[in-house]
Design a protein around this motif. Structure first.
Motif, PDB file in Angstrom:
ATOM      1  N   ALA A  63       0.829  -1.199   0.000  1.00 25.32           N
ATOM      2  CA  ALA A  63       0.000   0.000   0.000  1.00 25.32           C
ATOM      3  C   ALA A  63       0.865   1.251   0.000  1.00 25.32           C
ATOM      4  N   MET A  64       1.935   1.216   0.816  1.00 22.49           N
ATOM      5  CA  MET A  64       2.829   2.368   0.875  1.00 22.49           C
ATOM      6  C   MET A  64       3.495   2.586  -0.482  1.00 22.49           C
ATOM      7  N   GLU A  65       3.913   1.486  -1.101  1.00 19.77           N
ATOM      8  CA  GLU A  65       4.592   1.592  -2.393  1.00 19.77           C
ATOM      9  C   GLU A  65       3.655   2.167  -3.453  1.00 19.77           C
ATOM     10  N   ARG A  66       2.419   1.681  -3.405  1.00 15.63           N
ATOM     11  CA  ARG A  66       1.418   2.167  -4.335  1.00 15.63           C
ATOM     12  C   ARG A  66       1.210   3.674  -4.127  1.00 15.63           C
ATOM     13  N   ALA A  67       1.138   4.068  -2.836  1.00 13.02           N
ATOM     14  CA  ALA A  67       0.922   5.476  -2.514  1.00 13.02           C
ATOM     15  C   ALA A  67       2.073   6.314  -3.054  1.00 13.02           C
ATOM     16  N   ARG A  68       3.321   5.794  -2.879  1.00 15.27           N
ATOM     17  CA  ARG A  68       4.479   6.549  -3.345  1.00 15.27           C
ATOM     18  C   ARG A  68       4.450   6.669  -4.870  1.00 15.27           C
TER      19      ARG A  68
END
Lengths: 281, 421
Positions: B27-32
């Protein structure tokens, strides 16, 4: 809202393959005439397309190619002449009529919505729904299957917006949409006009595949290279008249060019098919 | 593997999207990735709203009270209602300038219909339905002129702007202010739910989003629309929950003299329309066609969509939401006066939608943008008011926020285009 031509039947394209080049013509146009005021756009034009056959219509600007397409699509109604579809006379009064018969037109300027994704574009105007609620799952599945059956494999995700696709991919989506609706005859208006070399090849391969799958294809093009790459027969129009139909394997580009620029009407003296192929060199 | 290769030599990667790792890291990677490519969604406006609330919470003594909070909800409610209509109109690439005074017409109609002693006096609820229907019809007439005659919507609705302003002037100049006594009409602003009911509404509202995710995961199993990760769905649900329960908690907290405060009906009306209109835009054939017409009207027409029908219906929605908004505004002051509509209603509504990320050129935007934009504008204006800052500065700040939001959005779109998304 679910229309007569459901996509379920058409998504599996392969079993539909018919013996290529059947003898019963899919579309016969006989003596179509159309005038806009004093301008004679079409004058006694004939055309025949058999299932599994790619017929190219070529001609210079103002030769009547677009008008002919619009008569087939039902945008224009011919002043006189007959259109036979699968041997029966039909009267096409609009895109809906054409769609019901199984005729789909892919326009030059791509009738796609950039802000919608591939699935949404494929089902534009014919969304599957229950009540008014969209049935996204079957739409996405059928889209994926249709693209696969046409070997359109370069599109990464069917949920990306069309704006992010290349010209060739967009054209592939437009063609796939035409094919998905159980169509028997697909009319392509300048499908490669705005494309680069590689993308043109991609679309031409798709056009050939449509023919191999048993559909009748009418290809309108300026580009003789494209035409000789794909077409089985080449019909030449000049100033709204037939000036010859050429078998691709039995003619040369030069002969076709001569017909486009200086061809004599084939029906003037009542002697059909005085094809200027021989008169070439 | 080998069987796949037989299909074609030019076989590209399969149609599924590249898989990002699941779980929180994914999720964090997607957000970044989204941040880098300019796919900001509602994030800037939510961050902005939080910043504004914190700022006013520290500087304005009366801001962070539940009484003011309830005021804020009722003040923003009318603007949000109008902004919902603006979203649909903008999605078509059209504009509706008449909604400010159309809201006034809606208010005028309810005021007339509830007038005690008149021969046409009717129940308040019925009066509101008639008023909203009338506004929808007026919107439909304006939309028909746009759709069938082809007059630009700017001109048609500018005409409407003047006409409805004139009607209100004519009516109220001779009559003076019309007092609204009907309790049902006044309830649209002032009815306060019991704390328990407030919690219930917050719970239902919070459950809707994960409910829709679950529905997709079950009904559309295996497709890409069902591929949202559980982590991002959970995080979003928590965010919505904090907002919903937080609102109800603060609202429930206060008391005006002896009457306990709570969630006002106006808040529920806004949430109700938010849910219904989001559903309409995203889950129905009609909504899909609105986006299609806004994206490429010619393509929509060729695909067999009746473009005039969509246009008329959208202007009817715009009229109806304006009518609802007008009733809420009238209920706030229990009357309709010559000062109606209050302040810059029309421009605030358009600004709310635009701040919320709705494109002026059609085809891009969401209903939630109108809600978030209206809340941000409402908070700003309410906070500056409690700080006793002059109206002039309130307009200037609102203008700067509008400019900032649209600039950010434009940059984001350019980033998206560059990253090919």
């Amino acid at each position: 809202m679910v229309e007569a031509s459901r996509p379920g039947a058409s998504t599996t394209l392969l079993p539909r393959q018919r013996p290529v080049m059947s003898d019963t013509p899919l579309l016969q146009i006989q003596g179509i005439t159309k005038a806009f005021g004093s301008v004679q756009a079409l004058d006694d034009v004939d055309l025949e397309v058999r299932p599994g056959e790619v017929v190219a219509i070529v001609g210079d600007n103002g030769a009547g190619k677009s008008t002919l397409v619009k008569c087939i699509a039902g945008t224009h109604t011919a002043d006189s002449g007959r259109i036979l579809f699968e041997g029966q006379e039909v009267h096409i009064h609009g895109p809906k009529d054409a769609g019901r018969l199984g005729i789909e037109v892919v326009y030059q300027d791509l009738a796609l919505c950039d802000n919608l994704d591939v699935v949404q574009n494929m089902y534009l105007g014919r969304e599957l729904n229950r009540g008014q609620i969209l049935s996204e799952a079957p739409m996405e599945q059928h889209t994926t299957e249709t693209l696969k059956s046409l070997a359109v494999t370069t599109i990464k995700s069917v949920r990306q917006t069309v704006a992010t696709l290349s010209g060739g991919q967009r054209q592939s989506v437009a063609v796939a949409r035409a094919v998905m609706w159980n169509s028997k005859l697909v009319v392509l208006d300048e499908p490669t006009a705005a494309l680069g070399v590689a993308q043109t090849e991609q679309v031409l391969a798709l056009v050939r595949r449509l023919g191999q799958q048993g559909l009748g294809v009418i290809l309108i093009s300026h580009n003789l290279h494209d035409v000789f790459e794909t077409a089985d027969r080449i019909a030449v129009l000049r100033l709204g008249r037939n000036v010859g139909v050429f078998e691709r394997l039995k003619t040369t580009q030069q002969a076709v060019v001569e017909a486009i620029t200086a061809g004599k009407p084939t029906k003037v003296a009542g002697i059909p098919s005085a094809a200027p192929a021989g008169a070439g060199a | 593997m080998t069987s796949a290769e037989v299909v074609g030599p030019d076989r590209a990667p399969p149609l599924e999207e590249e898989q990002l790792p699941g779980g929180f890291r994914g999720a964090m990677e997607r957000a970044r990735l989204n941040l880098r490519t300019g796919n900001l969604g509602a994030l800037p406006i939510i961050v902005g709203e939080i910043a504004v609330v914190i700022l006013f919470g520290f500087t304005a003594t009366n801001f962070f009270t539940s009484v003011n909070f309830v005021n804020l909800i009722t003040e923003s409610a009318g603007t949000a209602m109008l902004a919902y209509g603006v979203v649909f109109v903008l999605l078509l690439g059209e504009i509706d300038l008449s909604i400010g005074y159309l809201a006034g017409i809606g208010a005028l109609i309810v005021a007339e219909l509830q007038l005690p002693g008149s021969s046409w006096q009717m129940n308040g609820i019925l009066a509101m339905l008639v008023a909203v229907a009338a506004c929808a019809v007026i919107g439909g007439v304006q939309g028909s002129i746009v759709a069938f005659v082809g007059v630009p919507s700017f001109v048609v609705t500018l005409g409407g702007f003047l006409i409805w302003q004139g009607v209100i002037l004519n009516k109220l100049q001779q009559r003076g202010t019309i007092i609204i006594q009907d309790r049902w009409i006044n309830y649209t602003d002032a009815y306060i739910f019991s704390p328990t009911f407030g919690w219930l509404i917050a719970a239902i509202f919070t459950a809707l989003y994960p409910g829709s995710v679950l529905y997709r995961k079950i009904v559309a199993r295996g497709t890409q629309i069902a591929q949202q990760s559980w982590t991002s769905a959970t995080l979003k649900t928590i965010g919505i929950g904090i907002a919903a329960f937080g609102t109800v908690a603060v609202a429930n907290h206060g008391k005006i003299i002896e009457t306990p405060e709570g969630l006002p009906l106006a808040g529920l009306i806004v949430v109700f329309f938010f849910v219904v209109l989001t559903f309409l835009a995203k889950w129905t054939t009609f909504g899909r066609h609105v986006y299609a017409v806004g994206g490429n009207a010619e393509a929509a027409r060729r695909a067999g969509i009746s473009v005039p029908r969509i246009r008329v219906l959208v202007f009817m929605i715009s009229g109806a939401t304006a009518g609802v908004g007008g009733i809420i505004f009238a209920a706030q002051v229990n009357s309709v006066a010559l000062t109606f509509p209050p302040g810059n209603l029309l421009l605030n509504a358009i600004a709310a939608a635009v701040i919320g990320g709705v494109s002026l050129f059609g085809g891009r935007g969401e209903v939630r943008g109108a809600l978030l934009g209206a809340i941000l504008i409402g908070t700003l204006q309410n906070g500056l008011n409690t700080l006793n800052i002059s109206n002039g500065w309130i307009y200037i700040v609102t203008g700067l926020v509008l400019l900032g939001a649209v600039t950010l959005d434009t940059v984001a779109v350019r980033l998206q285009a560059r990253s090919g998304r």
